[in-house]
Design a protein around this motif. Structure first.
Motif, mmCIF file in Angstrom:
data_model
loop_
_atom_site.group_PDB
_atom_site.id
_atom_site.type_symbol
_atom_site.label_atom_id
_atom_site.label_comp_id
_atom_site.label_asym_id
_atom_site.label_seq_id
_atom_site.Cartn_x
_atom_site.Cartn_y
_atom_site.Cartn_z
ATOM 1 N N UNK A 115 0.825 -1.209 0.000
ATOM 2 C CA UNK A 115 0.000 0.000 0.000
ATOM 3 C C UNK A 115 0.862 1.263 0.000
ATOM 4 N N UNK A 116 1.914 1.284 0.821
ATOM 5 C CA UNK A 116 2.785 2.463 0.911
ATOM 6 C C UNK A 116 3.557 2.687 -0.383
ATOM 7 N N UNK A 117 4.083 1.602 -0.963
ATOM 8 C CA UNK A 117 4.796 1.737 -2.242
ATOM 9 C C UNK A 117 3.837 2.169 -3.354
ATOM 10 N N UNK A 118 2.620 1.688 -3.294
ATOM 11 C CA UNK A 118 1.609 2.081 -4.282
ATOM 12 C C UNK A 118 1.393 3.590 -4.253
ATOM 13 N N UNK A 119 1.270 4.145 -3.046
ATOM 14 C CA UNK A 119 1.123 5.595 -2.902
ATOM 15 C C UNK A 119 2.346 6.316 -3.459
ATOM 16 N N UNK A 120 3.528 5.809 -3.104
ATOM 17 C CA UNK A 120 4.767 6.446 -3.555
ATOM 18 C C UNK A 120 4.882 6.466 -5.072
ATOM 19 N N UNK A 121 4.623 5.326 -5.699
ATOM 20 C CA UNK A 121 4.765 5.246 -7.151
ATOM 21 C C UNK A 121 3.749 6.124 -7.865
ATOM 22 N N UNK A 122 2.561 6.303 -7.302
ATOM 23 C CA UNK A 122 1.577 7.192 -7.913
ATOM 24 C C UNK A 122 1.960 8.656 -7.729
ATOM 25 N N UNK A 123 2.479 9.000 -6.550
ATOM 26 C CA UNK A 123 2.852 10.383 -6.265
ATOM 27 C C UNK A 123 4.133 10.789 -6.997
ATOM 28 N N UNK A 124 4.984 9.822 -7.254
ATOM 29 C CA UNK A 124 6.248 10.117 -7.930
ATOM 30 C C UNK A 124 7.419 9.975 -6.983
ATOM 31 N N UNK A 125 8.419 9.203 -7.409
ATOM 32 C CA UNK A 125 9.606 8.963 -6.593
ATOM 33 C C UNK A 125 10.748 9.821 -7.133
ATOM 34 N N UNK A 126 11.232 10.798 -6.344
ATOM 35 C CA UNK A 126 12.331 11.645 -6.816
ATOM 36 C C UNK A 126 13.665 10.912 -6.752
ATOM 37 N N UNK A 127 14.573 11.287 -7.615
ATOM 38 C CA UNK A 127 15.893 10.673 -7.618
ATOM 39 C C UNK A 127 16.834 11.431 -8.529
ATOM 40 N N UNK A 128 18.083 10.986 -8.553
ATOM 41 C CA UNK A 128 19.090 11.593 -9.424
ATOM 42 C C UNK A 128 19.314 10.691 -10.633
ATOM 43 N N UNK A 129 19.387 11.291 -11.803
ATOM 44 C CA UNK A 129 19.638 10.515 -13.017
ATOM 45 C C UNK A 129 20.967 9.781 -12.887
ATOM 46 N N UNK A 130 21.030 8.540 -13.365
ATOM 47 C CA UNK A 130 22.263 7.747 -13.212
ATOM 48 C C UNK A 130 23.353 8.147 -14.201
ATOM 49 N N UNK A 131 23.799 9.399 -14.067
ATOM 50 C CA UNK A 131 24.922 9.890 -14.882
ATOM 51 C C UNK A 131 26.189 9.650 -14.088
ATOM 52 N N UNK A 132 27.153 8.990 -14.709
ATOM 53 C CA UNK A 132 28.380 8.592 -14.012
ATOM 54 C C UNK A 132 29.309 9.784 -13.839
ATOM 55 N N UNK A 133 29.865 9.907 -12.629
ATOM 56 C CA UNK A 133 30.838 10.946 -12.341
ATOM 57 C C UNK A 133 32.250 10.473 -12.640
ATOM 58 N N UNK A 134 33.211 11.004 -11.925
ATOM 59 C CA UNK A 134 34.614 10.637 -12.128
ATOM 60 C C UNK A 134 34.816 9.138 -11.883
ATOM 61 N N UNK A 135 35.497 8.468 -12.811
ATOM 62 C CA UNK A 135 35.752 7.023 -12.707
ATOM 63 C C UNK A 135 37.225 6.809 -12.381
#
Length: 455
Positions: A115-135
């Protein structure tokens, strides 16, 4: 206070949902419930409700709860049970009803997570795009040919949209395979597959920054040392620094990035620093003396100023992923299932020595994370609540006597042999279960104390 409140809310919700699962299914099975208790020890609140005059209790120690049902085995004088209530005793129910009642608690926790994940996925989960930094050189990422500014689009054939997705999938892959295929898109928009080796990850790395050991880190754009929020009456405020000021030099040493400025301030507690600032196209000087702060036994300097975030840049690097109600529900079920299976696998690896027991957490760590997640925002807190709810559900399903899973083990044996497990066997099992639970709690508290001391 926020940490304490978040901790109590977390425990209250999870325990109430777990015990309500037992309570409701017991009622559906027409079993008489005598008491519904949140917490153990001395009652601080009690009321009687319902046709059965069930006693609802809130007790002083909030680390658990229980539902007490009518059971002739727990009565000093079973003959005192009213004739009308005999058929409603728990011990007189079929094994399938007893399984349903006992399973209901963990099932309720897993349903809460969905139920909690359902709410989260509908509301939108914020995050950072997986762009790679210094390797860094000689890391698995460098050996796989991954480069800075590459965008990770899939891991092990599963599409990813944020670093959270990347970390979760790599965490699962690391316990089952030494190699994983990572699909990336470079700055020229060319896509290619890279074979990333995971066998350098050791059991202690699972609870730390294992991505860093692989050579993976989020891309960090150049950030000029521009001041954001100034703490009122702090060192920076008293020195006349203002939001928007850009630090050009410290003690005549040129500053080009925020991290340089932070490092210099941290390294020089209670030492005067002459800052060359740029304000509204004009340059001026200011002197600050960083306040000495103790951090994990080390004295560092702080001036009470934060970094000014470039909103346009952050918008390019961040992403919010949301879905429709049906897809959100499907993803919530998948997330709960994957997390449950992963938890069981990690527990198995701990038992076999393939994973560190440092990952076991107790109430202190849970309280700390509850407070941190609540401070970040309600979405973060809901995600934390879902994760702990899964952990509670999985833990209670373990085949350890005194836990729900231990009772389910007894009932499974009863089905196979055609008769209940003997009282003597159950008593021995209880002692073993209590010993295992005590050991687990000791490890959890030890880890809590270690984390508290070392930070």
């Amino acid at each position: 206070m926020l940490t304490l409140l978040a901790f109590l809310v977390t425990l209250g919700i999870l325990i109430a949902v777990h015990e309500y699962g037992h309570f409701q299914v017991a009622r559906w099975c027409n079993v008489k419930v005598l008491r519904f208790s949140l917490g153990f020890g001395k009652p601080i609140f009690r009321r009687h409700f319902g046709v059965d005059n069930t006693e609802f209790v809130i007790s002083a120690l909030p680390l658990g709860g229980y539902v007490k049902m009518l059971d002739e085995r727990e009565l000093a004088a079973p003959s005192n049970v009213a004739e009308a209530d005999l058929a409603r005793a728990f011990n007189r129910q079929s094994v399938w009803k007893r399984i349903a009642i006992v399973s209901a608690g963990p099932a309720a926790n897993l349903l809460l997570a969905i139920f909690l994940y359902w709410i989260l996925f509908m509301q939108g989960v914020p995050g950072m795009k997986p762009i790679i930094g210094d390797v860094p050189v000689q890391t698995p990422a460098a050996q796989a040919g991954l480069q800075e500014n590459d965008l990770i689009t899939a891991v092990a054939g599963q599409p990813v949209s944020s670093w959270t997705d990347v970390r979760w999938i790599l965490l699962q892959e690391a316990i089952k395979s030494p190699l994983v295929v990572v699909k990336v898109r470079d700055e020229a928009l060319h896509e290619h597959d890279a074979e990333l080796r995971l066998d350098s990850i050791e059991k202690e790395d699972f609870e730390s920054d294992f991505l860093g050991k692989l050579g993976l880190s989020p891309y960090r754009p150049p950030m000029p040392a521009r001041l954001g929020e100034i703490v009122p009456d702090g060192v920076a405020d008293k020195a006349g620094l203002q939001t928007g000021d850009e630090v050009l030099a410290v003690n005549d040493k040129p500053i080009t990035e925020w991290e340089q400025f932070v490092t210099l301030v941290r390294e020089r507690p209670e030492q005067p620093l002459t800052l060359r600032l740029k304000r509204d196209e004009q340059e001026l000087d200011a002197v600050v003396i960083p306040q000495a702060i103790d951090e994990n036994g080390i004295k560092i300097g702080r001036i009470g100023a934060a970094f000014q975030v470039d909103e346009a840049l952050m918008e390019k690097l961040s992403i919010t992923v949301s879905y429709g109600p049906l897809q959100s529900f499907t993803r919530a079920v998948d997330k709960t299932w994957e997390t449950s299976v992963f938890s069981i696998k990690m527990l198995a690896r701990m038992v076999t020595g393939e994973a560190s027991w440092k990952g076991v957490s107790g109430p202190v760590t849970i309280a700390s994370y509850a407070g941190q997640s609540a401070h970040i925002g309600w979405k973060s807190f809901i995600g934390f609540l879902a994760l702990i709810s899964i952990s509670l559900g999985v833990l209670n399903l373990l085949p350890v006597p005194v836990l729900d899973g231990g009772h389910l083990l007894y009932y499974t044996i009863e089905i196979l042999k055609g008769s209940p497990v003997s009282e003597a066997t159950m008593e021995v099992g209880q002692r073993i279960g209590l010993a295992i639970l005590a050991l687990l709690m000791a490890v959890a508290f030890y880890n809590d104390i270690t984390r508290f001391i070392t930070g």
